[in-house]
Write a protein that holds these residues in place. Structure first.
Motif, PDB file in Angstrom:
ATOM      1  N   GLU A   1       0.845  -1.182   0.000  1.00  0.00           N
ATOM      2  CA  GLU A   1       0.000   0.000   0.000  1.00  0.00           C
ATOM      3  C   GLU A   1       0.888   1.241   0.000  1.00  0.00           C
ATOM      4  OE1 GLU A   1      -3.140   2.385   2.851  1.00  0.00           O
ATOM      5  OE2 GLU A   1      -2.790   0.268   3.235  1.00  0.00           O
ATOM      6  N   LEU A   2       0.612   2.124  -0.909  1.00  0.00           N
ATOM      7  CA  LEU A   2       1.339   3.392  -0.979  1.00  0.00           C
ATOM      8  C   LEU A   2       0.305   4.499  -1.061  1.00  0.00           C
ATOM      9  CD1 LEU A   2       3.082   1.248  -3.022  1.00  0.00           C
ATOM     10  CD2 LEU A   2       4.629   3.149  -2.769  1.00  0.00           C
ATOM     11  N   ASP A   3       0.336   5.395  -0.104  1.00  0.00           N
ATOM     12  CA  ASP A   3      -0.535   6.558  -0.129  1.00  0.00           C
ATOM     13  C   ASP A   3       0.159   7.709   0.568  1.00  0.00           C
ATOM     14  OD1 ASP A   3      -0.926   6.244   2.646  1.00  0.00           O
ATOM     15  OD2 ASP A   3      -2.788   5.156   2.372  1.00  0.00           O
ATOM     16  N   THR A   4      -0.534   8.800   0.745  1.00  0.00           N
ATOM     17  CA  THR A   4       0.102   9.980   1.330  1.00  0.00           C
ATOM     18  C   THR A   4       0.402   9.813   2.814  1.00  0.00           C
ATOM     19  OG1 THR A   4      -2.070  10.963   1.682  1.00  0.00           O
ATOM     20  CG2 THR A   4      -0.911  11.548  -0.350  1.00  0.00           C
ATOM     21  N   ASP A   5      -0.127   8.769   3.445  1.00  0.00           N
ATOM     22  CA  ASP A   5       0.131   8.542   4.871  1.00  0.00           C
ATOM     23  C   ASP A   5       1.317   7.630   5.125  1.00  0.00           C
ATOM     24  OD1 ASP A   5      -2.028  10.100   5.672  1.00  0.00           O
ATOM     25  OD2 ASP A   5      -3.412   8.443   5.423  1.00  0.00           O
ATOM     26  N   GLY A   6       1.744   6.889   4.122  1.00  0.00           N
ATOM     27  CA  GLY A   6       2.873   6.004   4.350  1.00  0.00           C
ATOM     28  C   GLY A   6       3.009   4.955   3.272  1.00  0.00           C
ATOM     29  N   ILE A   7       4.017   4.136   3.438  1.00  0.00           N
ATOM     30  CA  ILE A   7       4.344   3.084   2.483  1.00  0.00           C
ATOM     31  C   ILE A   7       4.446   1.772   3.239  1.00  0.00           C
ATOM     32  CG2 ILE A   7       6.105   2.227   0.899  1.00  0.00           C
ATOM     33  CD1 ILE A   7       6.873   5.191   0.443  1.00  0.00           C
ATOM     34  N   TRP A   8       3.701   0.790   2.796  1.00  0.00           N
ATOM     35  CA  TRP A   8       3.773  -0.554   3.358  1.00  0.00           C
ATOM     36  C   TRP A   8       4.243  -1.474   2.240  1.00  0.00           C
ATOM     37  CZ3 TRP A   8       3.152  -1.345   8.437  1.00  0.00           C
ATOM     38  CH2 TRP A   8       2.540  -0.332   9.164  1.00  0.00           C
ATOM     39  N   CYS A   9       5.277  -2.247   2.526  1.00  0.00           N
ATOM     40  CA  CYS A   9       5.815  -3.140   1.504  1.00  0.00           C
ATOM     41  C   CYS A   9       6.426  -4.372   2.159  1.00  0.00           C
ATOM     42  CB  CYS A   9       6.849  -2.418   0.652  1.00  0.00           C
ATOM     43  SG  CYS A   9       8.273  -1.816   1.566  1.00  0.00           S
TER      44      CYS A   9
END
Length: 96
Positions: free
Chosen positions: A44-52
């Motif tokens: 998930e990539l959005d303006t609140d953070g990056i999860w990878c």
């Protein structure tokens, strides 16, 4: 920042600035996704953070011992993404 510049009554309310903030944010997310896809899998990539998901062999945390006996912790994935943002999105025209 987008929410501020689009708020009625904001000192610097500006549709143009909101557009620039939105475009820059979208470009940052795309750039981060491209970088992460070279190493692992973005979740998930959005303006609140990056999860990878990164491979177990990918360097994660480095702990350095300083000469004064202290320690310094470096989280490599965060530093890597911050360096990428600096290299690609710094606006040097306002630097002294």
């Amino acid at each position: 920042f987008y929410g501020y510049v689009m708020r009625k009554g904001a000192r610097w309310r500006s549709m143009e600035m909101a557009g620039i903030v939105t475009k820059t944010g979208a470009d940052l997310i795309v750039q981060a996704r491209k970088l992460i896809e070279q190493i692992g899998r973005p979740l998930e990539l959005d303006t609140d953070g990056i999860w990878c998901i990164l491979p177990g062999s990918f360097p994660n945390i480095f702990n350095f011992e300083l000469e004064d006996g202290g320690t310094f912790r470096l989280e490599y994935p965060c530093i890597m993404l911050n360096a990428d943002v600096h290299d690609n999105f710094t606006n040097d025209q306002y630097q002294n």
